[in-house]
Design a protein around this motif. Structure first.
Motif, PDB file in Angstrom:
ATOM      1  N   LEU A   1     -44.591  58.777  46.949  1.00 47.93           N
ATOM      2  CA  LEU A   1     -43.235  58.546  47.439  1.00 47.93           C
ATOM      3  C   LEU A   1     -43.050  59.293  48.750  1.00 47.93           C
ATOM      4  O   LEU A   1     -43.212  60.505  48.818  1.00 47.93           O
ATOM      5  CB  LEU A   1     -42.207  59.023  46.409  1.00 47.93           C
ATOM      6  CG  LEU A   1     -40.737  58.968  46.850  1.00 47.93           C
ATOM      7  CD1 LEU A   1     -40.308  57.525  47.112  1.00 47.93           C
ATOM      8  CD2 LEU A   1     -39.843  59.610  45.803  1.00 47.93           C
TER       9      LEU A   1
ATOM     10  N   GLN B   1     -43.486  53.984  39.923  1.00 45.34           N
ATOM     11  CA  GLN B   1     -42.619  55.123  40.184  1.00 45.34           C
ATOM     12  C   GLN B   1     -41.179  54.671  40.027  1.00 45.34           C
ATOM     13  O   GLN B   1     -40.753  53.695  40.659  1.00 45.34           O
ATOM     14  CB  GLN B   1     -42.846  55.708  41.582  1.00 45.34           C
ATOM     15  CG  GLN B   1     -44.135  56.499  41.692  1.00 45.34           C
ATOM     16  CD  GLN B   1     -44.065  57.630  42.699  1.00 45.34           C
ATOM     17  OE1 GLN B   1     -42.985  58.079  43.093  1.00 45.34           O
ATOM     18  NE2 GLN B   1     -45.224  58.105  43.122  1.00 45.34           N
TER      19      GLN B   1
ATOM     20  N   THR C   1     -38.785  61.437  42.549  1.00 42.89           N
ATOM     21  CA  THR C   1     -39.387  60.650  41.474  1.00 42.89           C
ATOM     22  C   THR C   1     -38.934  61.170  40.119  1.00 42.89           C
ATOM     23  O   THR C   1     -39.069  62.356  39.824  1.00 42.89           O
ATOM     24  CB  THR C   1     -40.925  60.701  41.552  1.00 42.89           C
ATOM     25  OG1 THR C   1     -41.339  60.154  42.811  1.00 42.89           O
ATOM     26  CG2 THR C   1     -41.560  59.907  40.422  1.00 42.89           C
TER      27      THR C   1
ATOM     28  N   ILE D   1     -37.614  55.958  40.815  1.00 44.78           N
ATOM     29  CA  ILE D   1     -37.108  56.978  41.729  1.00 44.78           C
ATOM     30  C   ILE D   1     -35.583  56.937  41.764  1.00 44.78           C
ATOM     31  O   ILE D   1     -34.955  55.975  41.316  1.00 44.78           O
ATOM     32  CB  ILE D   1     -37.695  56.806  43.140  1.00 44.78           C
ATOM     33  CG1 ILE D   1     -37.230  55.491  43.771  1.00 44.78           C
ATOM     34  CG2 ILE D   1     -39.224  56.840  43.073  1.00 44.78           C
ATOM     35  CD1 ILE D   1     -37.735  55.273  45.189  1.00 44.78           C
TER      36      ILE D   1
END
Length: 453
Positions: free
Chosen positions: A290, A334, A297, A336
């Motif tokens: 990221l 991920q 995250t 986020i």
């Protein structure tokens, strides 16, 4: 270790070593022994001599809380003999009411939010199905659900009483075996893909032993259930370790005696199980990072090919979904969240990168996932709008990989995924070098050689 952390570690361990039986008909649901009601006195499958069975019995298996309508002691001996393990403990079969923590739906967590979004009609719906019985790694005892036992006895649960006991007894043998324990997967920090593959060998292994007990392969029958239009994707998600594990082991093993050897070199990914491959080194080494300011995250995971397969069955035929998912090579998720804003502003955004064995496999997934998105949500300008939920964008990162971006429209417009070598990055769209070649809305690709498995 602080007491609270110790309790958490024990809870995680117990969840990973518990063996549940769900209402999946993998054993013969007709007469067990000589009676339709299941009053078996001997195994359905090839039965050793009584002298051989007696050599596996140190004391009778006690049943508490009701009547099991089966010869629980002889079935225990049969299971040990089939698996070539003389276990020096004797289980008790406990028929009891299950605690609400086992039978009541639990609220979804951030860790499962993405898979619920893809698989469930309503992400807030509880998981389907019921627990017939279970065994944990902390006790040899078999726990049977008092409320659901009548449906096992009359065959409506899709299992015979004897088949259910053999499945659970197989777990007892697993959990008491050094060959199993020395290679047990605890999964505290492992990706869910590896954990799901492990569960397939555990639950599929118990199904394989129960299948041998019936002396009739259940694979075709279970496949019909899996492919039935009335079977939901949410049900398939729960059944995946049982069904796919049984199919995988049925292809690779000749008898239950060979089962414990599987854990010494087990498959590490769901794709290995889907393809029926020999265990290998798992997924290739890749990373997803990221690189978006003001975001952090919340969830970092590798859901694996099973989630791709199960999700796609919502809109395409299960056999095709399996073929598409079998082309899996690597993937990462991920989930986020913005660092600031109101609770509504800070909803989870998801970025799921999937990499495929070759360009053709990536094309097949792109076509199938587009059908999936078209079937569930309205599309406008290449973005799928869930109206009361997040929007979706499916984009090609390079020849062999794609990214599914999920979140508010503004997030999709402002977010890009790039790849360089073995490294994928989630970046602000405005940071993309204008000289890079765009291959889809919000996504660019820096194509570099990558090793394949």
């Amino acid at each position: 270790m602080k007491p609270s952390r110790l309790l958490l570690a024990l809870l995680v361990l117990s969840l990973l070593v518990v063996g549940f039986s769900v209402a999946l008909p993998v054993t013969v649901p007709d007469a067990v022994g000589s009676s339709q009601s299941g009053d078996a006195t001997a195994a359905e499958g090839p039965t050793p001599s009584q002298d051989v069975l007696d050599s596996y019995i140190t004391e009778p298996v006690e049943v508490t809380g009701g009547e099991i309508d089966a010869d629980q002691t002889e079935l225990w001996a049969w299971t040990q003999h089939a698996m070539a393990q003389n276990v020096n403990v004797t289980p008790t079969v406990e028929i009891r009411q299950f605690d609400d923590s086992l039978t009541s739906p639990v609220a979804g967590t951030e860790e499962t939010a993405f898979q619920r979004l893809l698989v469930y009609d309503d992400p807030d719906d509880p998981p389907p199905g019921g627990i017939l019985a279970y065994v944990t790694g902390f006790s040899p005892d078999v726990n049977v659900n008092e409320e659901l036992l009548p449906s096992v006895k009359d065959g409506s649960a899709g299992r015979s009483v004897g088949g259910l006991l053999v499945h659970e007894y197989a777990h007892v043998v697993q959990f008491q075996s050094d060959r199993f324990l020395e290679h047990q997967h605890y999964g505290v920090s492992s990706p869910s893909d590896e954990t799901r593959a492990y569960r397939a060998t555990v639950e599929g292994g118990a199904e394989f032993v129960a299948d041998a007990y019936t002396n009739e392969s259940a694979v075709d029958r279970v496949r019909r259930l899996w492919n039935a239009p009335s079977t939901t994707a949410a049900e398939r998600l729960g059944q995946w370790p049982y069904y796919r594990g049984l199919v995988y082991l049925d292809q690779r093993l000749d008898s239950p005696e060979e089962l414990l050897g599987v854990y010494e070199n087990r498959p590490l990914t769901a794709a290995t199980i889907l393809r029926g491959d020999a265990p290998g080194d798992g997924s290739p080494e890749r990373s997803l990072s990221l690189d978006r300011p003001d975001y952090h995250t919340e969830v970092e995971d590798r859901p694996g090919a099973a989630i791709a397969e199960v999700a796609l069955t919502k809109e395409i035929q299960p056999d095709r979904a399996r073929d598409v998912a079998a082309g899996w090579q690597w993937g990462a998720l991920q989930s986020i969240q913005p660092d600031q804003g109101t609770a509504a502003d800070r909803s989870l955004r998801h970025v799921w990168v999937t990499e495929w064995e070759n360009e053709s496999a990536a094309d097949a997934f792109e076509a199938a996932m587009t059908e999936y998105l078209d079937g569930r949500w309205t599309s406008e300008n290449g973005i799928w709008d869930a109206s009361d939920g997040p929007s979706f964008d499916l984009v090609r990162v390079d020849d062999g990989s794609l990214a599914l971006l999920v979140g508010p429209d503004s997030f999709l417009a402002e977010t890009t995924v790039t790849v360089s070598g073995d490294e994928y990055d989630i970046e602000p769209a405005t940071s993309v070098n204008e000289s890079s070649s765009a291959v889809g809305p919000g996504v660019v690709s820096e194509i570099a050689p990558r090793a394949s498995i």
